[in-house]
Design a protein around this motif. Structure first.
Motif, short mmCIF file in Angstrom:
data_model
loop_
_atom_site.label_atom_id
_atom_site.label_comp_id
_atom_site.label_asym_id
_atom_site.label_seq_id
_atom_site.Cartn_x
_atom_site.Cartn_y
_atom_site.Cartn_z
N PHE A 37 43.58 52.29 31.14
CA PHE A 37 43.83 53.57 31.68
C PHE A 37 42.66 54.43 32.47
O PHE A 37 42.93 55.60 32.74
N SER A 39 40.09 55.48 35.24
CA SER A 39 39.92 56.04 36.35
C SER A 39 39.51 54.74 37.01
O SER A 39 38.36 54.54 37.15
N SER A 41 40.22 51.79 37.24
CA SER A 41 40.24 50.41 36.75
C SER A 41 41.18 49.48 37.26
O SER A 41 42.42 49.82 37.49
N TRP A 44 44.85 45.24 34.10
CA TRP A 44 46.55 45.49 33.58
C TRP A 44 46.58 44.63 32.36
O TRP A 44 46.02 43.61 32.11
N THR A 50 49.25 47.61 24.78
CA THR A 50 48.70 48.23 25.71
C THR A 50 47.54 49.70 25.53
O THR A 50 47.90 50.36 24.56
N GLY A 51 46.65 49.53 25.97
CA GLY A 51 45.68 50.35 25.63
C GLY A 51 44.46 50.28 24.44
O GLY A 51 43.72 51.11 24.12
#
Length: 304
Positions: A37, A39, A41, A44, A50-51
């Motif tokens: 997430f 900026s 980056s 994926w 995710t995250g």
């Protein structure tokens, strides 16, 4: 007499070919938080939650407490089995917590989607002294071939991984100075596969590791820390045309800047002069056969 003429700077550099800099230069210079997430980056999530892969202090943090696997697509890809190139990944690895059990792989090349996991880098405590770990590799197997090196916690190590799509051959270097440094090759016989991306993996048994200064390229020298786009040669002083009598001396000099090392090759009437590979060319007693057009060609790894 000998009359020496010289091509222009545009002609000299026009004969040089630009070669690739690293495909990827990833310093993980993002604000602390989830990497995917952040900026700017390029990462994926290809599986897991995710995250979960975090940026902390300018490094990617991988933990066995999480399940996120992230990927970064390689520019110029996909790289199919038919390609004649080799892919290199260089990175700084620091283990913060020892892997549990036999360990697992945490870095690998990958095909499309969630398939084609190849060129795997493993961490394990098997065979290591208390408080230490070892690194291993595999072409496609889930069992690694391990280096004899023992790594300590909270210590940066330069790790270089090479994968060849045409035959799945996988090689590992730990703290190398160049490609001739001590290395190990994977013992399994994996099936060659197309490479699309490089992945970082969070899964049980990897402990906790930090990744920094990731470089991906097609040449060993491109993936060492500090590697980046090379500066092409620039000629700052041209040799001067001269007319000299037979038997006189002749001295020609060219000055150039650019990423070291810089190479020189003098040519006479379009043909390389054997041994004339310095910035200065000197004839002590010229003959009529040494008359003609002299050209100095300057190159380095950015232009050959």
């Amino acid at each position: 007499c000998v009359e020496s003429h010289f091509a222009s700077l545009a002609l000299l550099l026009g004969s040089l070919r630009l070669i690739a800099a690293p495909l990827v230069t990833e310093n993980f210079d993002y604000v602390d938080g989830p990497l995917v997430f952040a900026s700017g980056s390029p990462w994926w999530t290809h599986s897991g939650t995710t995250g979960q892969v975090q940026i902390a202090g300018g490094r990617a943090v991988l933990s066995q407490a999480n399940s996120e696997d992230i990927s970064l697509n390689l520019p110029g890809g996909p790289y199919p089995v038919a390609t004649n190139i080799e892919l290199y990944a260089g990175l700084i690895l620091q283990a913060k917590r020892l892997p549990s059990g036999a360990g697992e792989y945490l870095v690998h090349f990958k095909g499309s989607g969630t398939s084609g996991y190849t060129g795997k880098l493993f961490v394990s405590t098997n065979g290591a002294s208390p408080g230490c770990l070892r690194l291993g590799i595999a072409e496609t197997s889930n069992t690694g071939t391990y280096a004899t090196n023992q790594l300590s916690l909270d210590t940066d190590y330069l790790v270089v991984l090479r994968y060849t799509p045409s035959d799945a051959n996988t090689t590992l270097w730990i703290e190398p100075t160049d490609e001739n440094s001590l290395s190990i090759s994977a013992a399994d016989s994996g099936t060659p596969g197309t490479v699309v991306s490089l992945s970082l993996r969070e899964t049980s048994s990897i402990g906790a590791c930090e990744i920094d200064l990731l470089r991906i390229g097609t040449d060993f020298s491109e993936v060492l820390p500090g590697s980046g786009r090379l500066e092409r040669p620039q000629i700052t002083e041209h040799p001067q045309s001269q007319i000299v009598a037979e038997g006189d001396s002749l001295r020609l000099k060219v000055t150039a800047t650019g990423s070291e090392p810089v190479y020189y090759q003098w040519r006479l009437n379009g043909t390389n002069i054997p041994g004339a590979t310095a910035s200065e060319l000197a004839w002590e007693s010229v003959t009529r056969y040494q008359g003609g057009q002299y050209v100095a060609v300057v190159s380095n790894r950015a232009a050959v």
